[in-house]
Design a protein around this motif. Structure first.
Motif, PDB file in Angstrom:
ATOM      1  N   TYR A   1     -12.455  -3.323  -7.688  1.00 54.95           N
ATOM      2  CA  TYR A   1     -11.493  -2.317  -8.132  1.00 54.95           C
ATOM      3  C   TYR A   1     -10.549  -2.876  -9.186  1.00 54.95           C
ATOM      4  O   TYR A   1     -10.000  -3.966  -9.031  1.00 54.95           O
ATOM      5  CB  TYR A   1     -10.661  -1.814  -6.954  1.00 54.95           C
ATOM      6  CG  TYR A   1     -11.428  -0.953  -5.992  1.00 54.95           C
ATOM      7  CD1 TYR A   1     -12.130  -1.521  -4.943  1.00 54.95           C
ATOM      8  CD2 TYR A   1     -11.434   0.428  -6.129  1.00 54.95           C
ATOM      9  CE1 TYR A   1     -12.834  -0.736  -4.054  1.00 54.95           C
ATOM     10  CE2 TYR A   1     -12.136   1.233  -5.240  1.00 54.95           C
ATOM     11  CZ  TYR A   1     -12.831   0.639  -4.209  1.00 54.95           C
ATOM     12  OH  TYR A   1     -13.523   1.433  -3.334  1.00 54.95           O
TER      13      TYR A   1
ATOM     14  N   ALA B   1      -5.667   1.818  -6.919  1.00 53.83           N
ATOM     15  CA  ALA B   1      -6.969   1.168  -7.065  1.00 53.83           C
ATOM     16  C   ALA B   1      -7.952   2.142  -7.707  1.00 53.83           C
ATOM     17  O   ALA B   1      -8.033   3.308  -7.301  1.00 53.83           O
ATOM     18  CB  ALA B   1      -7.497   0.721  -5.704  1.00 53.83           C
TER      19      ALA B   1
ATOM     20  N   TRP C   1     -12.044   2.490  -9.139  1.00 55.40           N
ATOM     21  CA  TRP C   1     -13.375   1.887  -9.211  1.00 55.40           C
ATOM     22  C   TRP C   1     -14.073   2.343 -10.475  1.00 55.40           C
ATOM     23  O   TRP C   1     -14.076   3.533 -10.810  1.00 55.40           O
ATOM     24  CB  TRP C   1     -14.206   2.277  -7.990  1.00 55.40           C
ATOM     25  CG  TRP C   1     -15.531   1.579  -7.969  1.00 55.40           C
ATOM     26  CD1 TRP C   1     -15.809   0.354  -7.451  1.00 55.40           C
ATOM     27  CD2 TRP C   1     -16.754   2.063  -8.528  1.00 55.40           C
ATOM     28  NE1 TRP C   1     -17.125   0.041  -7.646  1.00 55.40           N
ATOM     29  CE2 TRP C   1     -17.738   1.067  -8.308  1.00 55.40           C
ATOM     30  CE3 TRP C   1     -17.123   3.223  -9.202  1.00 55.40           C
ATOM     31  CZ2 TRP C   1     -19.055   1.203  -8.723  1.00 55.40           C
ATOM     32  CZ3 TRP C   1     -18.439   3.373  -9.626  1.00 55.40           C
ATOM     33  CH2 TRP C   1     -19.387   2.366  -9.381  1.00 55.40           C
TER      34      TRP C   1
ATOM     35  N   TYR D   1      -7.575   6.376 -11.275  1.00 52.08           N
ATOM     36  CA  TYR D   1      -7.339   5.687 -10.021  1.00 52.08           C
ATOM     37  C   TYR D   1      -7.646   6.609  -8.842  1.00 52.08           C
ATOM     38  O   TYR D   1      -7.317   7.786  -8.861  1.00 52.08           O
ATOM     39  CB  TYR D   1      -5.891   5.189  -9.953  1.00 52.08           C
ATOM     40  CG  TYR D   1      -5.661   4.033 -10.889  1.00 52.08           C
ATOM     41  CD1 TYR D   1      -5.261   4.239 -12.203  1.00 52.08           C
ATOM     42  CD2 TYR D   1      -5.888   2.726 -10.468  1.00 52.08           C
ATOM     43  CE1 TYR D   1      -5.071   3.168 -13.078  1.00 52.08           C
ATOM     44  CE2 TYR D   1      -5.697   1.656 -11.336  1.00 52.08           C
ATOM     45  CZ  TYR D   1      -5.303   1.884 -12.634  1.00 52.08           C
ATOM     46  OH  TYR D   1      -5.137   0.832 -13.497  1.00 52.08           O
TER      47      TYR D   1
END
Length: 127
Positions: free
Chosen positions: A32, A98, A100, A114
């Motif tokens: 992440y 976070a 990905w 996010y």
């Protein structure tokens, strides 16, 4: 699913320093990109800093460049925001997030990139 918990906020005088921490759950933390955002009273949330999953890339808002440093420890599932030379205009609730993506070298500066957010920690800088 990733859960994020921020800590380290508080009250500090102008010119002082604080270090925020954000602890993440899960076993894929290094996958992440991580970011810090902040929201001052009556204002929209804004980007502060971001770091890639591989730690190879960082990116900062102009307003904090040279004063704040983002870092991460993938072994501890933790991202940090070292804040120096704090100003009253830095007063806000600070959130970690976070995101990905396909590349562990990527950094993101927009909220929509996010996927997970912490609950926020208050930073107050007195003049």
């Amino acid at each position: 699913q990733v859960q994020l918990v921020e800590s380290g906020g508080g009250l500090v005088q102008a010119g002082g320093s604080l270090r925020l921490s954000c602890a993440a759950s899960g076993r894929t933390f290094s996958s992440y990109a991580m970011g810090w955002f902040r929201q001052a009273p009556g204002k929209e949330r804004e980007f502060v800093a971001a770091i890639s999953g591989s730690r190879s890339s960082t990116y900062y808002a102009d307003s904090v460049k040279g004063r704040f440093t983002i870092s991460r420890d993938n072994a501890k599932n933790t991202v940090y925001l070292q804040m120096n030379s704090l100003k009253p205009e830095d007063t806000a609730v600070y959130y970690c997030a976070a995101g990905w993506g396909a590349y562990t070298t990527a950094v993101y500066s927009t909220e929509t990139q996010y996927h997970y957010w912490g609950q926020g920690t208050q930073v107050t800088v007195s003049s």
